[in-house]
Design an enzyme around this catalytic site. Structure first.
Site, PDB file in Angstrom:
ATOM      1  CG  HIS A   1       8.093   0.984 -17.986  1.00 46.78           C
ATOM      2  ND1 HIS A   1       6.780   1.247 -18.289  1.00 46.78           N
ATOM      3  CD2 HIS A   1       8.808   2.060 -18.396  1.00 46.78           C
ATOM      4  CE1 HIS A   1       6.710   2.426 -18.879  1.00 46.78           C
ATOM      5  NE2 HIS A   1       7.913   2.951 -18.954  1.00 46.78           N
TER       6      HIS A   1
ATOM      7  CG  ASP B   1      15.985   5.941 -17.915  1.00 46.68           C
ATOM      8  OD1 ASP B   1      16.172   6.709 -18.862  1.00 46.68           O
ATOM      9  OD2 ASP B   1      15.056   6.090 -17.090  1.00 46.68           O
TER      10      ASP B   1
HETATM   11  N1  CMC Z   1      14.787  -3.537  -9.184  1.00 46.58           N
HETATM   12  C1  CMC Z   1      14.321  -4.425  -8.290  1.00 46.58           C
HETATM   13  N2  CMC Z   1      13.023  -4.657  -8.071  1.00 46.58           N
HETATM   14  C2  CMC Z   1      12.149  -3.950  -8.783  1.00 46.58           C
HETATM   15  C3  CMC Z   1      12.569  -3.014  -9.744  1.00 46.58           C
HETATM   16  C4  CMC Z   1      13.935  -2.817  -9.932  1.00 46.58           C
HETATM   17  N3  CMC Z   1      14.403  -1.923 -10.807  1.00 46.58           N
HETATM   18  N4  CMC Z   1      11.481  -2.449 -10.317  1.00 46.58           N
HETATM   19  C5  CMC Z   1      10.426  -3.027  -9.727  1.00 46.58           C
HETATM   20  N5  CMC Z   1      10.817  -3.918  -8.808  1.00 46.58           N
HETATM   21  C6  CMC Z   1       9.963  -4.755  -7.959  1.00 46.58           C
HETATM   22  C7  CMC Z   1       9.463  -3.954  -6.768  1.00 46.58           C
HETATM   23  O1  CMC Z   1      10.334  -4.048  -5.684  1.00 46.58           O
HETATM   24  C8  CMC Z   1       8.106  -4.581  -6.538  1.00 46.58           C
HETATM   25  O2  CMC Z   1       8.301  -5.774  -5.838  1.00 46.58           O
HETATM   26  P1  CMC Z   1       7.221  -6.246  -4.712  1.00 46.58           P
HETATM   27  O3  CMC Z   1       5.935  -6.415  -5.466  1.00 46.58           O
HETATM   28  O4  CMC Z   1       7.792  -7.497  -4.169  1.00 46.58           O
HETATM   29  O5  CMC Z   1       7.150  -5.114  -3.720  1.00 46.58           O
HETATM   30  C9  CMC Z   1       7.618  -4.940  -7.921  1.00 46.58           C
HETATM   31  O6  CMC Z   1       8.799  -5.115  -8.711  1.00 46.58           O
HETATM   32  C10 CMC Z   1       6.762  -3.825  -8.561  1.00 46.58           C
HETATM   33  O7  CMC Z   1       7.535  -2.645  -8.544  1.00 46.58           O
HETATM   34  P2  CMC Z   1       6.958  -1.206  -8.252  1.00 46.58           P
HETATM   35  O8  CMC Z   1       8.048  -0.327  -7.765  1.00 46.58           O
HETATM   36  O9  CMC Z   1       5.729  -1.290  -7.404  1.00 46.58           O
HETATM   37  O10 CMC Z   1       6.531  -0.799  -9.719  1.00 46.58           O
HETATM   38  P3  CMC Z   1       6.063   0.619 -10.200  1.00 46.58           P
HETATM   39  O11 CMC Z   1       5.260   0.421 -11.403  1.00 46.58           O
HETATM   40  O12 CMC Z   1       5.448   1.374  -9.080  1.00 46.58           O
HETATM   41  O13 CMC Z   1       7.442   1.375 -10.525  1.00 46.58           O
HETATM   42  C11 CMC Z   1       9.475   1.886 -11.633  1.00 46.58           C
HETATM   43  C12 CMC Z   1       8.026   1.397 -11.796  1.00 46.58           C
HETATM   44  C13 CMC Z   1      10.044   2.169 -12.994  1.00 46.58           C
HETATM   45  C14 CMC Z   1       9.489   3.181 -10.796  1.00 46.58           C
HETATM   46  C15 CMC Z   1      10.287   0.779 -10.907  1.00 46.58           C
HETATM   47  O14 CMC Z   1      10.356  -0.357 -11.720  1.00 46.58           O
HETATM   48  C16 CMC Z   1      11.676   1.256 -10.534  1.00 46.58           C
HETATM   49  O15 CMC Z   1      11.836   1.863  -9.463  1.00 46.58           O
HETATM   50  N6  CMC Z   1      12.718   1.035 -11.395  1.00 46.58           N
HETATM   51  C17 CMC Z   1      14.054   1.528 -11.159  1.00 46.58           C
HETATM   52  C18 CMC Z   1      14.160   2.991 -11.583  1.00 46.58           C
HETATM   53  C19 CMC Z   1      14.136   3.123 -13.095  1.00 46.58           C
HETATM   54  O16 CMC Z   1      14.842   2.437 -13.818  1.00 46.58           O
HETATM   55  N7  CMC Z   1      13.340   4.100 -13.577  1.00 46.58           N
HETATM   56  C20 CMC Z   1      13.221   4.388 -15.018  1.00 46.58           C
HETATM   57  C21 CMC Z   1      11.851   4.044 -15.530  1.00 46.58           C
HETATM   58  S1  CMC Z   1      11.720   3.939 -17.335  1.00 46.58           S
HETATM   59  C22 CMC Z   1      12.037   5.486 -17.959  1.00 46.58           C
HETATM   60  C23 CMC Z   1      11.280   6.588 -17.340  1.00 46.58           C
HETATM   61  O17 CMC Z   1      10.059   6.614 -17.315  1.00 46.58           O
HETATM   62  O18 CMC Z   1      11.924   7.509 -16.857  1.00 46.58           O
END
Ligand code: CMC
Length: 375
Positions: A255, A308
């Site tokens: 998140h 989720d």
């Molecule tokens: N699985 C594996 N690695 C992850 C995940 C995950 N679910 N989430 C974040 N990371 C890693 C990511 O690869 C990155 O690593 P690095 O710094 O080495 O590149 C680091 O953690 C930071 O992640 P980010 O994608 O830059 O973080 P963000 O704030 O841009 O994205 C997020 C947040 C929710 C989109 C992301 O955590 C994600 O894609 N999660 C999976 C999809 C998900 O469950 N979405 C629902 C979100 S909560 C409810 C809602 O708002 O809808």
């Protein structure tokens, strides 16, 4: 290259509004609606009451709760022409695509003189009908008209299945958990549309389209599909370690704001655990194992289950098909979307950020042989 501006990728750390709707402490895992902790609201409130709180800033008195309950109950029906149109939609259309399209269609049937708040309540009342009718149309089942005497959440389950299942109070509480969440992607997108002074139907169409994506609300459907693929607890380890070694995102984790356990996931897990002790709750043991591995492997990155991850297990318990999960999210979040749109409009300024140009400059037009000239 234009270097006067700094790009905030994904707008991380950028505040775009001042809001009194909700507060999140991402380090402590706290979520507060209008000053009330989410744990307090799910324990003691219900959908209509919390929706009133989000829209009107305070909990309703007796007259006010009667007002909101009857408004939400009376506005549930859809125009006949829209139902006919829905019957002509391709049966394999995704429920979020149907929801987005029907909300857009409803914009053409709305009264021109209604206030944004009236329209917000009207759409909130109608969204469950759109979802349930699409479920029935898709499955060639007769439509079940809404019943005014039922609560918002009970009426939805009744229109889906013709009866109110046991533990339906948990479904109502799950809606409360999804009502609002600050300036998340869909709320931001809808606030951008609101800032152009567009209409509420365009605002909500924007929001639904944004929520649909798997990085946002679409994750709940993906999580359940992952559990289905994993099939059994023994398969969790190889499955998850393969995702990790392929550097794939694990759905339902991570998140932008919560750097600890998402309080909504914690509450959902607690309910599901209680249900599991009494009843057959599919995928709970698989989920526990997935969670254990992901938390251990991503300790440094502070990646925990988000809302989720557990919501789908609960919806699946109520026999709601996974492709409908994100529509349930929308059915609740419309309250937050509309509240933010109305709040932002009080001090409105159109969103108009910048992008930094890094393409070529100074090119001169040259005629391409064989291509007809304009005009
Ligand atoms: N699985 C594996 N690695 C992850 C995940 C995950 N679910 N989430 C974040 N990371 C890693 C990511 O690869 C990155 O690593 P690095 O710094 O080495 O590149 C680091 O953690 C930071 O992640 P980010 O994608 O830059 O973080 P963000 O704030 O841009 O994205 C997020 C947040 C929710 C989109 C992301 O955590 C994600 O894609 N999660 C999976 C999809 C998900 O469950 N979405 C629902 C979100 S909560 C409810 C809602 O708002 O809808």
């Amino acid at each position: 290259m234009d270097i006067d501006f700094d790009v905030k990728h994904g707008l991380e750390g950028v505040a775009v509004a001042i809001s009194s709707i909700s507060y999140i402490d991402g380090e402590k895992g706290k979520l507060v609606y209008r000053g009330f902790e989410i744990e307090d609201l799910v324990e003691n409130s219900h959908f209509e009451e919390t929706a009133y709180l989000i829209w009107f800033s305070s909990l309703p008195n007796e007259n006010e709760i009667d007002f909101i309950t009857s408004m939400l109950a009376k506005k549930r029906t859809l125009p006949k022409k829209i139902i006919e149109m829905m019957k002509s939609f391709p049966k394999n259309a995704h429920p979020m695509g149907v929801l987005r399209s029907v909300v857009s269609l409803l914009g053409m049937y709305s009264k021109k003189d209604s206030s944004t708040l009236e329209n917000a309540i009207n759409l909130t009342a109608k969204i469950p009908t759109i979802i349930a009718y699409w479920y029935r149309i898709k499955n060639n089942l007769p439509l079940i008209p809404p019943k005014e005497s039922l609560k918002h959440s009970e009426n939805f389950l009744y229109m889906m299945f013709g009866e109110i299942p046991k533990h339906s109070d948990l479904f109502d509480k799950a809606l409360i958990l999804h009502l609002e969440q600050g300036m998340n992607a869909s709320t931001f997108a809808s606030t951008v549309t609101a800032s152009t002074l567009s209409d509420i139907y365009s605002i909500i169409t924007t929001a639904i389209g944004t929520l649909k994506g798997p990085l946002h609300g679409g994750a709940n459907e993906k999580v359940l599909n992952m559990f289905k693929e994993i099939k059994s607890v023994e398969n969790v380890e190889p499955y998850i370690y393969t995702l990790i070694s392929n550097k794939e995102k694990i759905m339902g984790f991570g998140h932008r704001i919560y750097k600890t356990y998402d309080p909504r996931a914690k509450i959902l897990k607690h309910w599901i655990k209680d249900l599991f002790l009494k009843d057959n709750v599919e995928y709970f043991e698989i989920a526990l194992k997935v969670e254990e591995i992901v938390i251990k492997e991503f300790k440094e990155k502070k990646i925990f289950p988000n809302v989720d991850f557990y919501s789908g297990i609960l919806y699946n318990y109520f026999n709601i098909p996974s492709e409908f999960f994100t529509t349930i999210f929308a059915m609740a979040r419309i309250v937050g979307w509309t509240a933010h749109a109305m709040e932002y409009r009080k001090n409105n300024r159109i969103f108009r950020p910048r992008s930094i140009y890094n393409g070529p400059k100074g090119l001169k037009y040259k005629e391409v042989k064989g291509v007809e000239k304009n005009g």
